[in-house]
Design an enzyme around this catalytic site. Structure first.
Site, PDB file in Angstrom:
ATOM      1  N   GLU A   1      -9.122 -24.724 -32.206  1.00 43.18           N
ATOM      2  CA  GLU A   1     -10.534 -25.350 -31.998  1.00 43.18           C
ATOM      3  C   GLU A   1     -10.055 -26.797 -31.168  1.00 43.18           C
ATOM      4  OE1 GLU A   1     -12.562 -26.177 -35.533  1.00 43.18           O
ATOM      5  OE2 GLU A   1     -13.131 -23.753 -35.719  1.00 43.18           O
TER       6      GLU A   1
ATOM      7  N   CYS B   1     -10.863 -34.207 -29.458  1.00 39.47           N
ATOM      8  CA  CYS B   1      -9.981 -34.300 -30.641  1.00 39.47           C
ATOM      9  C   CYS B   1      -9.303 -32.884 -30.435  1.00 39.47           C
ATOM     10  CB  CYS B   1     -11.028 -33.895 -31.904  1.00 39.47           C
ATOM     11  SG  CYS B   1     -10.158 -33.818 -33.285  1.00 39.47           S
TER      12      CYS B   1
ATOM     13  N   CYS C   1      -2.008 -25.054 -40.429  1.00 37.75           N
ATOM     14  CA  CYS C   1      -1.215 -26.101 -40.945  1.00 37.75           C
ATOM     15  C   CYS C   1      -0.598 -25.817 -42.168  1.00 37.75           C
ATOM     16  CB  CYS C   1      -2.214 -27.374 -41.117  1.00 37.75           C
ATOM     17  SG  CYS C   1      -1.408 -28.698 -41.577  1.00 37.75           S
TER      18      CYS C   1
ATOM     19  N   CYS D   1      -3.900 -30.071 -47.330  1.00 43.78           N
ATOM     20  CA  CYS D   1      -4.953 -30.943 -47.897  1.00 43.78           C
ATOM     21  C   CYS D   1      -5.830 -30.449 -48.685  1.00 43.78           C
ATOM     22  CB  CYS D   1      -5.234 -31.987 -46.742  1.00 43.78           C
ATOM     23  SG  CYS D   1      -3.733 -32.661 -45.906  1.00 43.78           S
TER      24      CYS D   1
ATOM     25  N   CYS E   1      -9.283 -29.714 -46.873  1.00 45.37           N
ATOM     26  CA  CYS E   1      -9.333 -29.373 -45.559  1.00 45.37           C
ATOM     27  C   CYS E   1      -9.036 -27.972 -45.078  1.00 45.37           C
ATOM     28  CB  CYS E   1      -8.155 -29.909 -44.751  1.00 45.37           C
ATOM     29  SG  CYS E   1      -8.103 -29.429 -42.989  1.00 45.37           S
TER      30      CYS E   1
ATOM     31  N   CYS F   1     -12.050 -29.655 -39.555  1.00 45.45           N
ATOM     32  CA  CYS F   1     -12.337 -29.596 -41.013  1.00 45.45           C
ATOM     33  C   CYS F   1     -13.638 -30.050 -41.457  1.00 45.45           C
ATOM     34  CB  CYS F   1     -11.123 -30.103 -41.569  1.00 45.45           C
ATOM     35  SG  CYS F   1     -11.155 -31.776 -41.550  1.00 45.45           S
TER      36      CYS F   1
HETATM   37  S1  SF4 Z   1      -5.792 -32.621 -42.896  1.00 46.89           S
HETATM   38 FE1  SF4 Z   1      -5.841 -30.460 -42.761  1.00 46.89          FE
HETATM   39  S2  SF4 Z   1      -4.890 -30.167 -40.412  1.00 46.89           S
HETATM   40 FE2  SF4 Z   1      -4.406 -32.418 -41.303  1.00 46.89          FE
HETATM   41  S3  SF4 Z   1      -2.505 -32.116 -42.431  1.00 46.89           S
HETATM   42 FE3  SF4 Z   1      -4.139 -31.958 -43.926  1.00 46.89          FE
HETATM   43  S4  SF4 Z   1      -4.141 -29.502 -44.052  1.00 46.89           S
HETATM   44 FE4  SF4 Z   1      -3.239 -30.136 -42.007  1.00 46.89          FE
END
Ligand code: SF4
Length: 343
Positions: A90, A103, A110, A114, A117, A332
């Site tokens: 995206e 962005c 990933c 997190c 996210c 996210c």
């Molecule tokens: S916020 Fe989302 S995209 Fe960014 S490092 Fe953490 S898990 Fe990965």
């Protein structure tokens, strides 16, 4: 065959030189691709025929395939692209007054997971190539018009510093006077704080702003929110940032998502103020937005006000921001869709 947009200006120049062509053709090729938006070697009329034949035999131009494009009620636009291996990424454009921030995604998925996210939920698939990063910009600029992007943030899907070499090379193409020639101060790289990569990034002296996802000044709490920060001790990170902030004229940015009952108390605010003392920085407070993927809760207005009050008293520079593009699930929906200042 190689994708010509995977090459920096310096690399292309070297290849041409080694093949016996005039090295300054690299400038012209860059200008055709990134300024005039010509992706056909035969149309690059100021380059010799033999060089054009060499380029045509050895290089190709990749493009992204648009799968979907949506616009939010607040003007945020989300582009869903398909890559050659059918992976999807995206790219989001966030308007705010005269500012239109692009962005960019840097990875497919990933690895850092997190806890707030969505991008990390499916895990990591692969790094984006330089061309795939730069193509996001080129596609959106071609689609929306020449002046449609004023700022670029590497804050889409993926941790940019985890794809270090390709992100840096794409930055060089963005900054190159022969390439896109984007202003240094209008580029920003976001990271969860991968310390060795931050040190390596600073050594390059690219003049690009860094934005650190902090989300708690307490190591244990931060670890719970961002398990991927395990090997990057907060104290060492802050000490490195402090040393660097003395050199930089512009303030460092911290992103801080406020989650009810987790990191939004008065004590959390005090801990935060204490942590950033002596650092030339700005903190972007982003109240958590509800997501059915997670059990975190939105902070109350009272929590937010008390938190702000502590920061104010401690002379910490901050802004309260609000997510944008929520109705189209822009990235996210937390960090990357922020930018609307509400206070
Ligand atoms: S916020 Fe989302 S995209 Fe960014 S490092 Fe953490 S898990 Fe990965």
């Amino acid at each position: 065959m190689n994708d010509i947009k995977d090459y920096s200006y310096e690399e292309l120049r070297k290849i041409l030189e080694e093949e016996g062509f005039l090295p300054f053709y690299a400038k012209q090729i860059f200008s055709w691709i990134y300024k005039k938006r010509v992706e056909d070697f035969d149309k690059m009329t100021d380059i010799s025929q033999s060089c054009r034949a060499f380029l045509g035999k050895n290089f190709f131009f990749s493009t992204l395939k648009l799968v979907n494009e949506e616009t939010s009620y607040d003007g945020t636009r989300k582009f869903l692209f398909q890559l050659d291996d059918n992976s999807r990424i995206e790219t989001v454009v966030i308007p705010e007054g005269k500012r239109k921030t692009l962005c960019l995604s840097t990875q497919v998925g990933c690895r850092f997971r997190c806890s707030f996210c969505v991008s990390g939920l499916a895990g990591f698939k692969r790094n984006l190539k330089v061309s795939e990063i730069v193509n996001q910009y080129l596609y959106v600029r071609d689609f929306m018009g020449k002046n449609s992007i004023t700022n670029i943030v590497f804050m889409g899907i993926g941790e940019p510093l985890d794809n270090f070499e390709n992100v840096v090379k794409s930055i060089r193409i963005f900054l190159s006077p022969w390439g896109i020639y984007f202003g240094k101060r209008r580029l920003c790289v976001s990271t969860i704080g991968l310390l060795p990569k931050i040190i390596k990034f600073y050594k390059l002296n690219l003049g690009i702003k860094l934005s650190i996802s902090l989300h708690s000044a307490n190591y244990q709490k931060r670890l719970k929110l961002m398990p991927g920060t395990k090997d990057n001790p907060l104290e060492e990170l802050i000490s490195t940032l402090k040393k660097r902030s003395k050199k930089d004229k512009f303030p460092l940015t911290f992103e801080y998502i406020m989650i009810r009952g987790v990191n939004s108390s008065i004590d959390d605010a005090k801990e935060l103020a204490n942590l950033v003392k002596g650092l030339n920085c700005k903190i972007n407070l982003i109240p958590y937005n509800y997501s059915h993927f997670f059990s975190w809760e939105v902070p109350s207005q009272n929590e937010i006000e008390q938190f702000k009050e502590v920061l104010k008293k401690q002379n910490v520079f901050f802004t309260l921001r609000k997510s944008k593009g929520q109705d189209i699930l822009a990235s996210c929906g937390q960090l990357r869709a922020e930018f609307r200042e509400v206070d």
